[in-house]
Every structure is written in structure tokens, then in C-alpha cells.
Write an enzyme that holds these catalytic residues in place. Structure first.
Site, PDB file in Angstrom:
ATOM      1  N   SER A 110      -2.572  -1.746  11.070  1.00 50.85           N
ATOM      2  CA  SER A 110      -2.632  -1.525  12.518  1.00 50.85           C
ATOM      3  C   SER A 110      -3.258  -2.724  13.237  1.00 50.85           C
ATOM      4  CB  SER A 110      -3.464  -0.274  12.834  1.00 50.85           C
ATOM      5  OG  SER A 110      -2.917   0.856  12.211  1.00 50.85           O
ATOM      6  N   TYR A 136       7.003   2.679  12.755  1.00 50.86           N
ATOM      7  CA  TYR A 136       5.561   2.934  12.811  1.00 50.86           C
ATOM      8  C   TYR A 136       4.846   1.626  12.517  1.00 50.86           C
ATOM      9  CZ  TYR A 136       0.945   4.842  12.048  1.00 50.86           C
ATOM     10  OH  TYR A 136      -0.400   5.094  12.138  1.00 50.86           O
ATOM     11  N   ASP A 235       7.466  -6.506   9.753  1.00 51.69           N
ATOM     12  CA  ASP A 235       6.337  -5.684   9.324  1.00 51.69           C
ATOM     13  C   ASP A 235       6.553  -5.289   7.865  1.00 51.69           C
ATOM     14  OD1 ASP A 235       4.550  -3.662   8.757  1.00 51.69           O
ATOM     15  OD2 ASP A 235       4.648  -2.763  10.751  1.00 51.69           O
ATOM     16  N   VAL A 237       4.112  -4.243   5.963  1.00 49.18           N
ATOM     17  CA  VAL A 237       2.909  -3.490   5.576  1.00 49.18           C
ATOM     18  C   VAL A 237       3.222  -2.454   4.499  1.00 49.18           C
ATOM     19  CG1 VAL A 237       1.193  -1.834   6.424  1.00 49.18           C
ATOM     20  CG2 VAL A 237       1.696  -3.882   7.752  1.00 49.18           C
ATOM     21  N   LYS A 264      -1.817  -2.657   3.608  1.00 47.98           N
ATOM     22  CA  LYS A 264      -1.785  -1.735   2.477  1.00 47.98           C
ATOM     23  C   LYS A 264      -1.938  -2.432   1.117  1.00 47.98           C
ATOM     24  CE  LYS A 264       0.545   1.893   5.011  1.00 47.98           C
ATOM     25  NZ  LYS A 264      -0.586   2.758   5.250  1.00 47.98           N
TER      26      LYS A 264
HETATM   27  C1  LIG Z   1       5.244  -0.263   8.476  1.00 49.04           C
HETATM   28  C2  LIG Z   1       3.814   0.030   8.773  1.00 49.04           C
HETATM   29  N1  LIG Z   1       3.133  -0.824   9.574  1.00 49.04           N
HETATM   30  C3  LIG Z   1       1.832  -0.627   9.871  1.00 49.04           C
HETATM   31  C4  LIG Z   1       1.155   0.470   9.373  1.00 49.04           C
HETATM   32  C5  LIG Z   1      -0.287   0.666   9.730  1.00 49.04           C
HETATM   33  O1  LIG Z   1      -1.076   0.363   8.647  1.00 49.04           O
HETATM   34  P1  LIG Z   1      -2.559   0.980   8.485  1.00 49.04           P
HETATM   35  O2  LIG Z   1      -2.376   2.437   8.247  1.00 49.04           O
HETATM   36  O3  LIG Z   1      -3.133   0.232   7.327  1.00 49.04           O
HETATM   37  O4  LIG Z   1      -3.300   0.665   9.740  1.00 49.04           O
HETATM   38  C6  LIG Z   1       1.826   1.375   8.545  1.00 49.04           C
HETATM   39  C7  LIG Z   1       1.116   2.570   8.005  1.00 49.04           C
HETATM   40  O5  LIG Z   1       1.680   3.460   7.452  1.00 49.04           O
HETATM   41  C8  LIG Z   1       3.183   1.154   8.230  1.00 49.04           C
HETATM   42  O6  LIG Z   1       3.868   2.003   7.452  1.00 49.04           O
END
Ligand SMILES: Cc1ncc(COP(=O)(O)O)c(C=O)c1O
Length: 282
Positions: A110, A136, A235, A237, A264
Site C-alpha cells: 500500500s 487492488y 503492480d 506486489v 509481500k
Molecule cells: C496487487 C496488490 N497491490 C498492493 C497490495 C497492498 O499490499 P499490502 O497489503 O502489503 O499493503 C495488495 C494486497 O493484497 C495487492 O494484492
């Protein structure tokens, strides 16, 4: 004595709980989670992403122990920090990109997406962003504002954000061609491309339905955006760092993003995130 679920309910705020099963967890080893009461369960969740090396991996234990035993400070703010610089060097080496790039470190996916929004707006002077319905990107105000997940309709998108449908083989009305045509139409009408700083995209839509984009879509999107000086932020993540079978999920499509966001798995369960982007933006 009350069980863990009752104690959890009595102490930890409801905000941020997303509970799909009656499981309560007291430990984890390798690919197994240990349930309250001692039952060992094969974990197919990876804790929703972060546990890419499972639980209690010896290399992670060793790295954490070494960094705490001999700590190069507890911040990047005041002086260069050896482990952080080494990690940045490594990330740059494994991540394809153009020109001189720099790395930013944070604590979560985030805050990393928040950082990307802020630097892009500041560096380009453009305040609009494009992202996708179902995406997300996080739960801080900046990353929430560019997300389009159906569980986030309580938060208004950031003003000026254009949410496009994610091309989806199960919804033929949202073919890659249809989405690109809609983007062109938006550019010609209510979303002038010179106002748009960047497109945020998950290279495989994760929480929005595990949707693999049709081959060629990401490249076609990137070409359209490059024509207008719009940056591509990928993204990674959730799906990055080898979870898709390649080091980066965007590599399946031969993409060269402008910014890449990590979270993550990069921390293997500890709070760590990163953004890689062009030096002039970062
Ligand atoms: C694609 C994506 N970006 C960003 C995030 C946000 O990450 P965090 O939960 O570590 O803040 C997530 C969380 O699930 C995600 O799936």
C-alpha cells in the site's frame, strides 16, 4: 479459558479482517500452518502472498538474525545503510528497465503504491491516473484512490481517476480490443491523455478474480500510453518475485514498465516493499 478466535474478537479491531475460514493459527513451519490445538495443515494460501518461502525458512531466519545482531542503523533517512543499498543493487539487477533507475523502500504494498502516485504526480505535473475495475493497489488513501476493487466502494476514487474494465476472457464484452477502444474514446473525449501521469496495472489481476490478460494486451496498452508520455506502473506486489513462474509476472508479456512496485514476498513475511522507477521521477 477462551480460545484464540474469542480473544482475537475481544482485542483486535474488525477493520482489516477478511476471514474466509474458521482457522486460528498458532505457528507455521515450511509449507504448513499449525492450527490452535496442534493440527498441522498444508498451507495453500501463502498468507495471501507474503509467505513465498513458507514459514520459518532457514535463510530468512539467518538473514533476520544477522541484520539484528549487527544493525546498520534503523533508518535510511540519516545515512546510507549497507543492507538496503545491497538489496537495491540486487533489485535493479534482476528487474528489466530503461535508463538510470532508483529504488525506494517502504513497509507494505500500500505505501509503495502511495509513493508511486505521489512521485508521479510531482514529477510529471499531471494529476490523472488510469487503473482497472477490480484492481487492488492498497489500503492507504493514495493507493485506495487508484483501486477499483468491488470491496472498496465505500471509498471514493481519487478525483480524475479513469477506471477501465480489465480485459477478461470470461467476459467477451471486455475483450482486449474493446478495452483499448474504450481507452481511445476516453482519450478523445473526457480524459485528455496529456493530463494522465500513469496507468497502474496488475499484470495478472489478483484479488479482482485471478484474471490473466489476453496475450498482447499489456504491450498494446504500453504502446498507446508511451505515445502520450503516460508512464506504466506494474503492480507486482501479489504476483511478482517468481510466483508466476518467471521472476516478474510482467515478463510473460515482454513488457518494460516504467515503474515496478514490489511488496509481500519481498519481505518473506516481514514488512518490506519497494518501488523501482526512472531516476528523474524517483
Ligand atoms: C496487487 C496488490 N497491490 C498492493 C497490495 C497492498 O499490499 P499490502 O497489503 O502489503 O499493503 C495488495 C494486497 O493484497 C495487492 O494484492
Amino acid at each position: 479459558m477462551s480460545n484464540l478466535r474469542e480473544r482475537d474478537a475481544a482485542t483486535i479491531a474488525q477493520i482489516g479482517k477478511l476471514r474466509f475460514s474458521p482457522l486460528s493459527v498458532v505457528g507455521g513451519q515450511g509449507n504448513r500452518l499449525i492450527e490452535e490445538g496442534g493440527r498441522s495443515l498444508l498451507d495453500l494460501s501463502g498468507s495471501a502472498g507474503p509467505a513465498i518461502l513458507g514459514y520459518g525458512h532457514p535463510a530468512i531466519i539467518e538473514a533476520v538474525e544477522a541484520s539484528i545482531r549487527d544493525m546498520a542503523g534503523a533508518s535510511l533517512l540519516l545515512y546510507p545503510n549497507e543492507p538496503a543499498v545491497s538489496l537495491a543493487e540486487r533489485l535493479l539487477a534482476i528487474t528489466p528497465g530503461n535508463g538510470e533507475r532508483r529504488v525506494w523502500f517502504g513497509h507494505s504494498g500500500s505505501d509503495a503504491n502511495d509513493c508511486a502516485v505521489r512521485v508521479l504526480q510531482a514529477a510529471t505535473g499531471r494529476s490523472r491516473f488510469i487503473s482497472f475495475i477490480g484492481s487492488y493497489h492498497g489500503n492507504l488513501s493514495g493507493s485506495m484512490g487508484i483501486s477499483g476493487h468491488t470491496a472498496m466502494t465505500h471509498t471514493l476514487p481519487r478525483p480524475g481517476v479513469l477506471l477501465l474494465p480489465y480485459p477478461d476472457p470470461y467476459r467477451p464484452q471486455f475483450s482486449a480490443e474493446a478495452v483499448l477502444a474504450l481507452l481511445d474514446y476516453q482519450f478523445e473525449t473526457t480524459c485528455p491523455p496529456h493530463q494522465v501521469a500513469a496507468v497502474f496495472i496488475e499484470p495478472l489481476m489478483s484479488d479482482g478474480g485471478l484474471i490473466v490478460p489476453p496475450p498482447g494486451f499489456l504491450k498494446a496498452l504500453q504502446e498507446r500510453c508511451r505515445r502520450h508520455g503516460i508512464r506504466i506502473v506494474v503492480d507486482e506486489v501479489k504476483v511478482g518475485l517468481a510466483r508466476s513462474g518467471m521472476m516478474h509476472c510482467f515478463q510473460h508479456e515482454g513488457l518494460t514498465p516504467d515503474l515496478v512496485v514490489f511488496g509481500k514476498g519481498i519481505g518473506g513475511g516481514l514488512p518490506l516493499s519497494a518501488v523501482i522507477g526512472p531516476k528523474e521521477i524517483m
